[in-house]
Scaffold this motif. Sequence first.
Motif, short mmCIF file in Angstrom:
data_model
loop_
_atom_site.label_atom_id
_atom_site.label_comp_id
_atom_site.label_asym_id
_atom_site.label_seq_id
_atom_site.Cartn_x
_atom_site.Cartn_y
_atom_site.Cartn_z
N ASN A 42 0.81 -1.23 0.00
CA ASN A 42 0.00 0.00 0.00
C ASN A 42 0.83 1.27 0.00
OD1 ASN A 42 0.94 0.24 2.64
ND2 ASN A 42 -1.00 -0.36 3.59
N GLY A 43 2.15 1.15 0.00
CA GLY A 43 3.02 2.32 -0.06
C GLY A 43 3.33 2.93 1.29
N ASP A 44 2.76 2.39 2.38
CA ASP A 44 3.02 2.94 3.71
C ASP A 44 4.45 2.63 4.16
OD1 ASP A 44 0.47 3.87 3.75
OD2 ASP A 44 -0.30 2.39 5.18
N TYR A 45 4.89 3.41 5.13
CA TYR A 45 6.26 3.28 5.64
C TYR A 45 6.38 2.11 6.62
CZ TYR A 45 8.10 7.69 3.78
OH TYR A 45 8.56 8.68 2.97
N LEU A 46 7.56 1.50 6.66
CA LEU A 46 7.97 0.63 7.75
C LEU A 46 8.60 1.49 8.83
CD1 LEU A 46 9.84 -2.30 5.92
CD2 LEU A 46 7.42 -2.19 6.53
N THR A 47 8.63 1.00 10.05
CA THR A 47 9.42 1.66 11.08
C THR A 47 10.86 1.14 10.99
OG1 THR A 47 9.06 -0.01 12.80
CG2 THR A 47 7.38 1.73 12.57
N PHE A 48 11.79 1.95 11.48
CA PHE A 48 13.18 1.51 11.48
C PHE A 48 13.35 0.31 12.39
CE2 PHE A 48 17.85 2.71 12.44
CZ PHE A 48 18.29 1.84 11.47
N GLY A 63 10.85 4.06 2.02
CA GLY A 63 9.87 4.48 3.01
C GLY A 63 10.06 3.81 4.35
N VAL A 64 11.09 4.20 5.08
CA VAL A 64 11.35 3.68 6.42
C VAL A 64 11.44 4.86 7.38
CG1 VAL A 64 12.91 2.37 7.91
CG2 VAL A 64 12.57 1.64 5.54
N GLU A 65 10.54 4.91 8.34
CA GLU A 65 10.53 6.02 9.28
C GLU A 65 11.85 6.11 10.04
OE1 GLU A 65 7.22 5.36 11.85
OE2 GLU A 65 5.72 5.56 10.25
N GLY A 66 12.40 7.32 10.09
CA GLY A 66 13.65 7.53 10.81
C GLY A 66 14.89 7.18 10.02
N LEU A 67 14.73 6.82 8.75
CA LEU A 67 15.87 6.46 7.92
C LEU A 67 15.77 7.21 6.60
CD1 LEU A 67 18.30 4.54 8.26
CD2 LEU A 67 17.01 2.81 7.02
N GLU A 68 16.81 7.93 6.26
CA GLU A 68 16.79 8.72 5.03
C GLU A 68 16.70 7.82 3.80
OE1 GLU A 68 19.47 12.31 2.96
OE2 GLU A 68 20.25 11.15 4.64
N ALA A 69 15.92 8.25 2.82
CA ALA A 69 15.82 7.49 1.58
C ALA A 69 17.19 7.40 0.91
CB ALA A 69 14.81 8.13 0.63
N GLY A 70 17.46 6.25 0.28
CA GLY A 70 18.73 6.06 -0.40
C GLY A 70 19.10 4.60 -0.45
N CYS A 71 20.35 4.34 -0.83
CA CYS A 71 20.86 2.96 -0.89
C CYS A 71 21.90 2.77 0.21
CB CYS A 71 21.45 2.66 -2.26
SG CYS A 71 21.96 0.92 -2.45
N TYR A 72 21.80 1.67 0.93
CA TYR A 72 22.67 1.38 2.05
C TYR A 72 23.35 0.03 1.85
CZ TYR A 72 20.04 5.00 4.61
OH TYR A 72 19.45 6.18 5.00
N TYR A 73 24.56 -0.07 2.33
CA TYR A 73 25.23 -1.37 2.46
C TYR A 73 25.01 -1.85 3.89
CZ TYR A 73 29.13 -4.66 3.19
OH TYR A 73 29.89 -5.76 3.50
N TYR A 74 24.56 -3.11 4.04
CA TYR A 74 24.39 -3.66 5.37
C TYR A 74 25.65 -4.43 5.75
CZ TYR A 74 22.84 -6.54 9.26
OH TYR A 74 22.74 -7.16 10.49
N ALA A 75 26.27 -4.03 6.85
CA ALA A 75 27.49 -4.66 7.36
C ALA A 75 27.10 -5.57 8.51
CB ALA A 75 28.48 -3.59 7.83
N PRO A 76 26.95 -6.88 8.27
CA PRO A 76 26.43 -7.77 9.31
C PRO A 76 27.36 -7.94 10.49
CG PRO A 76 27.07 -9.02 7.37
CD PRO A 76 27.15 -7.59 6.99
N LYS A 77 28.66 -7.91 10.27
CA LYS A 77 29.59 -8.11 11.39
C LYS A 77 29.58 -6.89 12.31
CE LYS A 77 32.47 -11.13 8.55
NZ LYS A 77 31.69 -10.97 7.31
N ALA A 78 29.54 -5.72 11.74
CA ALA A 78 29.47 -4.50 12.55
C ALA A 78 28.05 -4.19 12.99
CB ALA A 78 30.04 -3.32 11.76
N GLN A 79 27.08 -4.85 12.38
CA GLN A 79 25.65 -4.62 12.64
C GLN A 79 25.31 -3.14 12.45
OE1 GLN A 79 23.82 -6.82 15.97
NE2 GLN A 79 25.82 -7.78 16.31
#
Length: 510
Positions: free
Chosen positions: A340-346, A387-403
């Motif tokens: 529905n286009g609504d945001y997720l929470t962080f 659309g994630v509340e509290g997180l700026e729109a864009g592309c992120y790399y997820y670093a699992p070891k550093a979390q």
Amino acid sequence: MPELRQSIAQHYHERTKYDPQTIASKSKRLDWAKQPVPFKEYKIGSNFDLKPYIEEKLEDFTNNPEAQWWQRLSRLLFCSYGLTAKMPSMGSAVYLRAAPSAGGLYPAEVYLVSRGTQLLPSGLYNYQCRTHSLMHYWESDVWQALQKACFWHPALENTQLAIIVTAVFYRSAWRYEDRAYRRIFLDTGHLLGNIELASAVCDYRPHLIGGFVDEAVNELLYIDRQQEGAIAVVALADLFDIKQNLPTWRTALPSATETNYPEIPDGELLKYFHQATEIQAGTTGKLNLPEVKQEKSLEDKYNFPFCQKISTATTPISWGEKLEDLEITILKRRSTRAYNGDYLTFDELKALLDFTYQPQHYIDQNLDIAPDYFDLNLIETFIAVSGVEGLEAGCYYYAPKAQELRQIRFKNFRRELHFLCLGQDLGRDAAAILFHTADLKAAVAQYGDRVYRYLHMDAGHLGQKLNLAAIRLGLGVSGIGGFFDDQVNEVLGIPADEAVLYVTTLGKPR
């Protein structure tokens, strides 16, 4: 000096990419009269009905150890690949299973090998998901042949049961042609994810084996290698038997790297590639080293300079007493058809990442803190946030070891994501989209062309964990195996060396 020719894995990946300039000319009309049946039938064999054990409650078998044993096995198979819904479709029916499959084609077949126990005679069994039963189609002892085919893998020394997953190639190729090979292994990864989690529910520990002599396992199962091929072996340790509380071992073995391949016509690439990645009998040297799984590197691959770094530490998802909510979630999981286009929470996004990548946080819930994959060091994760509340729109790399999340692009990509996902509204309306990638050239250098199997099964395994975590949180989730490969890297700023393996969309369901 002339550049070295690409390996067959790199050639296959390049050749099966979707491109906006050519995708229309390559698409074909499906011949629905030739749609494959996603079930195997046997005319001869003994049937072991598992339904009575799935229908009864655990406490009903308190004083019956034999019935408890059967119920655990019944629940494991049902939660891994059982039929969970029947949907009308074009005058017939589509049977949905516990593990998702591209196009509902279900290319995987599940076989059970018994060493011979008091309750389950030795031999070969096919899991008949339509009737939730085991078809005992070969009664001779084949365990030693399985051990030999798996290079005498230590996990098979003390275990009594093993699962073998095969792929029936035409089931997926009917619709997706040569690119179906990618989807077959993603689907198998979904299944392996279910096996991992269902095993925790049922007090088993699956030991994954990816290195085996393909021809030997195919012959053991009496399957036609032109139509079907073994792709994963899982030794199933019973945690109620102290002798089967085993350490972990290496899961992935290398194959040859083929660069001297002929011109391969469209429609034949899938089967040629699969056979080119087989491990041959009599292989020596590197394959026979008693290596344990590689130690994980201490650092995440990408640490982009000057990028914003955001912690993803969070409270783990609760799966209920004795993991009862995990079992319920596995069985009610469905792929979301629209957002529905609504945001997720962080917090919701952090919880999804935590369950998928941080199994050590779930030790108090009796989940495996170090489940088997082939090699997660090869897999990278990028997240396009719309659309994630509290997180700026864009592309992120997820670093699992550093979390932590590390931002690499600053833009809302909704329009581009709609395009990259072949115009699917799921791409446009999702709140966040995860991209699993791998440096294919480096991976081939480490494991040979067989690594293409490992990469996609690991990506599918991670994707299934995302699926289940999202459903548990009341969110929508859907995996996408069709996308414009090169354009994903260009638009999102993902390094060009990273081959895109899988896309998982997340959002609020419509």
